[in-house]
Design a protein around this motif. Sequence first.
Motif, short mmCIF file in Angstrom:
data_model
loop_
_atom_site.label_atom_id
_atom_site.label_comp_id
_atom_site.label_asym_id
_atom_site.label_seq_id
_atom_site.Cartn_x
_atom_site.Cartn_y
_atom_site.Cartn_z
N ALA A 61 4.61 27.73 -21.23
CA ALA A 61 5.12 29.10 -21.23
C ALA A 61 6.23 29.31 -22.25
O ALA A 61 6.56 30.45 -22.59
CB ALA A 61 5.63 29.47 -19.83
N GLY A 62 6.82 28.19 -22.73
CA GLY A 62 7.88 28.31 -23.73
C GLY A 62 9.25 28.64 -23.15
O GLY A 62 10.09 29.21 -23.85
N TRP A 63 9.47 28.24 -21.89
CA TRP A 63 10.75 28.58 -21.25
C TRP A 63 11.39 27.33 -20.66
O TRP A 63 10.72 26.38 -20.26
CB TRP A 63 10.55 29.60 -20.13
CG TRP A 63 10.09 30.95 -20.58
CD1 TRP A 63 8.82 31.43 -20.53
CD2 TRP A 63 10.89 31.99 -21.14
NE1 TRP A 63 8.77 32.71 -21.02
CE2 TRP A 63 10.03 33.08 -21.41
CE3 TRP A 63 12.25 32.13 -21.45
CZ2 TRP A 63 10.49 34.27 -21.95
CZ3 TRP A 63 12.70 33.31 -22.00
CH2 TRP A 63 11.83 34.37 -22.25
N PHE A 64 12.72 27.38 -20.57
CA PHE A 64 13.50 26.41 -19.82
C PHE A 64 13.86 27.10 -18.51
O PHE A 64 14.63 28.06 -18.50
CB PHE A 64 14.76 26.01 -20.60
CG PHE A 64 15.54 24.88 -19.98
CD1 PHE A 64 15.07 23.58 -20.06
CD2 PHE A 64 16.73 25.12 -19.32
CE1 PHE A 64 15.79 22.53 -19.50
CE2 PHE A 64 17.45 24.09 -18.75
CZ PHE A 64 16.98 22.78 -18.84
N LEU A 65 13.28 26.65 -17.41
CA LEU A 65 13.37 27.35 -16.13
C LEU A 65 14.46 26.75 -15.26
O LEU A 65 14.52 25.53 -15.06
CB LEU A 65 12.03 27.27 -15.40
CG LEU A 65 10.81 27.76 -16.19
CD1 LEU A 65 9.53 27.53 -15.37
CD2 LEU A 65 10.96 29.23 -16.54
N ARG A 66 15.31 27.58 -14.70
CA ARG A 66 16.37 27.12 -13.81
C ARG A 66 15.77 26.67 -12.48
O ARG A 66 15.03 27.39 -11.84
CB ARG A 66 17.37 28.24 -13.54
CG ARG A 66 18.61 27.78 -12.77
CD ARG A 66 19.44 28.95 -12.27
NE ARG A 66 18.87 29.56 -11.08
CZ ARG A 66 18.76 30.85 -10.85
NH1 ARG A 66 19.16 31.73 -11.77
NH2 ARG A 66 18.23 31.32 -9.73
N LEU A 67 16.11 25.44 -12.08
CA LEU A 67 15.69 24.91 -10.79
C LEU A 67 16.83 24.89 -9.78
O LEU A 67 16.61 25.04 -8.59
CB LEU A 67 15.14 23.49 -10.96
CG LEU A 67 13.91 23.33 -11.86
CD1 LEU A 67 13.51 21.87 -11.93
CD2 LEU A 67 12.75 24.17 -11.34
N ALA A 68 18.04 24.70 -10.27
CA ALA A 68 19.21 24.68 -9.41
C ALA A 68 20.43 25.11 -10.23
O ALA A 68 20.51 24.80 -11.43
CB ALA A 68 19.44 23.28 -8.83
N PRO A 69 21.34 25.85 -9.60
CA PRO A 69 21.32 26.27 -8.21
C PRO A 69 20.20 27.26 -7.92
O PRO A 69 19.86 28.08 -8.77
CB PRO A 69 22.69 26.89 -7.99
CG PRO A 69 23.11 27.36 -9.35
CD PRO A 69 22.53 26.37 -10.31
N VAL A 70 19.66 27.17 -6.69
CA VAL A 70 18.58 28.06 -6.30
C VAL A 70 19.10 29.46 -6.07
O VAL A 70 18.54 30.45 -6.53
CB VAL A 70 17.88 27.53 -5.04
CG1 VAL A 70 16.83 28.53 -4.55
CG2 VAL A 70 17.25 26.17 -5.31
N THR A 71 20.21 29.55 -5.34
CA THR A 71 20.83 30.84 -5.05
C THR A 71 22.05 31.02 -5.93
O THR A 71 22.92 30.14 -6.00
CB THR A 71 21.24 30.92 -3.56
OG1 THR A 71 20.08 30.69 -2.75
CG2 THR A 71 21.81 32.30 -3.24
N VAL A 72 22.13 32.16 -6.59
CA VAL A 72 23.23 32.45 -7.51
C VAL A 72 23.91 33.75 -7.11
O VAL A 72 23.24 34.75 -6.82
CB VAL A 72 22.72 32.57 -8.97
CG1 VAL A 72 23.84 32.93 -9.91
CG2 VAL A 72 22.07 31.26 -9.40
N ALA A 73 25.24 33.72 -7.06
CA ALA A 73 26.00 34.92 -6.71
C ALA A 73 25.76 36.01 -7.74
O ALA A 73 25.48 35.73 -8.91
CB ALA A 73 27.49 34.59 -6.62
N THR A 74 25.89 37.24 -7.32
CA THR A 74 25.59 38.39 -8.19
C THR A 74 26.41 38.35 -9.47
O THR A 74 25.89 38.61 -10.57
CB THR A 74 25.85 39.70 -7.44
OG1 THR A 74 25.06 39.71 -6.25
CG2 THR A 74 25.48 40.90 -8.31
N ASP A 75 27.70 38.00 -9.37
CA ASP A 75 28.56 38.01 -10.55
C ASP A 75 28.32 36.82 -11.48
O ASP A 75 28.94 36.73 -12.55
CB ASP A 75 30.04 38.05 -10.13
CG ASP A 75 30.44 36.81 -9.34
OD1 ASP A 75 29.57 36.23 -8.66
OD2 ASP A 75 31.62 36.42 -9.42
N LEU A 76 27.41 35.90 -11.09
CA LEU A 76 27.11 34.74 -11.93
C LEU A 76 25.68 34.74 -12.46
O LEU A 76 25.24 33.77 -13.07
CB LEU A 76 27.35 33.44 -11.14
CG LEU A 76 28.80 33.11 -10.77
CD1 LEU A 76 28.85 31.89 -9.88
CD2 LEU A 76 29.65 32.90 -12.01
#
Length: 320
Positions: A61-76
Amino acid sequence: MRGNTGATAATSESYYAALSEIGQLLVRAVEPPALYEAIIEVLQRRLGAMLVMIGEADHAAGWFLRLAPVTVATDLQEIYPERTPLSLVNPSFWLGEPHVEPDLRHVPGLARLQAAYVRHDVVAAMAIPVMVFGEVRAGLVIRASDPAYFSARLTALLQQAAATIGLGLEAQSQRHQLQRAVQEEARQRRALRLLSEMIKVVTRSPDETVLLADSSDVACRVGGYRFAWVGLLADDAATILRLHAHAGLVGVAAPGDRMALDDPDRVGDAAVGALQEGEPVCVSTRRVRRGNGPCGAPRRRPAPCWHCRCAWTMLSWACS
């Protein structure tokens, strides 16, 4: 969690403690993404690491996909993008070398993140490749407010941590392969036993009624199927299939129930497909069929063959 404030150096005890804790996670066979979340927590707590992220490379797909953190605060959300173009990754990273970006303000393609970097005091970043079976499969990304935070000592420790993660992921892959092999072996043993029992049924059955009833019983009892039934064509036109025997869950069908093979509602049924093709048919579906039961009779309760995700139908040829 915020961490480093510049070139603050972790103690030797912190370095060894971090490696020890990561090693214990792998010994306990913690599975991703829980493994990644735990590693991030260790690096932040032991080394004062800042805004740590673990991602996986999706080359197709040509992407570096975030695996963690799974849940991210809105301001981050901007600091932890769900995906980043692989084109932004330094070529040396794919050779297994850690890459330090001392000033993120001058990295092409990251203009959209500049405001977030300023807001969270992010100046520099380091990406540590995680090698799995000789290939870069994942990456450990750490941000800092001062590029001096990424000392040679810290870089060496993070490389050891990444190598440990890679070994753990290789072990996980091998465990999964072993589990699949064990499951396949058990499936083959069950299939051979089912075949053996079916041969006994065919050899010992005194008549057709016993043969069909015992075949259904063996399919459920030995094969482990929840519901099995045998139907015979009821007319020369081969449009009606009549139930002659069944086993398994109670109350879903009765001898004599009929299935109209030309009923539009039966399109896609395993039995209809098998009779049309003359071959075994497997139908996998999550649909819940409504109306009549497996052979056309009013249902006494929801029929399991429509609730099970897989239903197998096999033809039996007979010569008169």
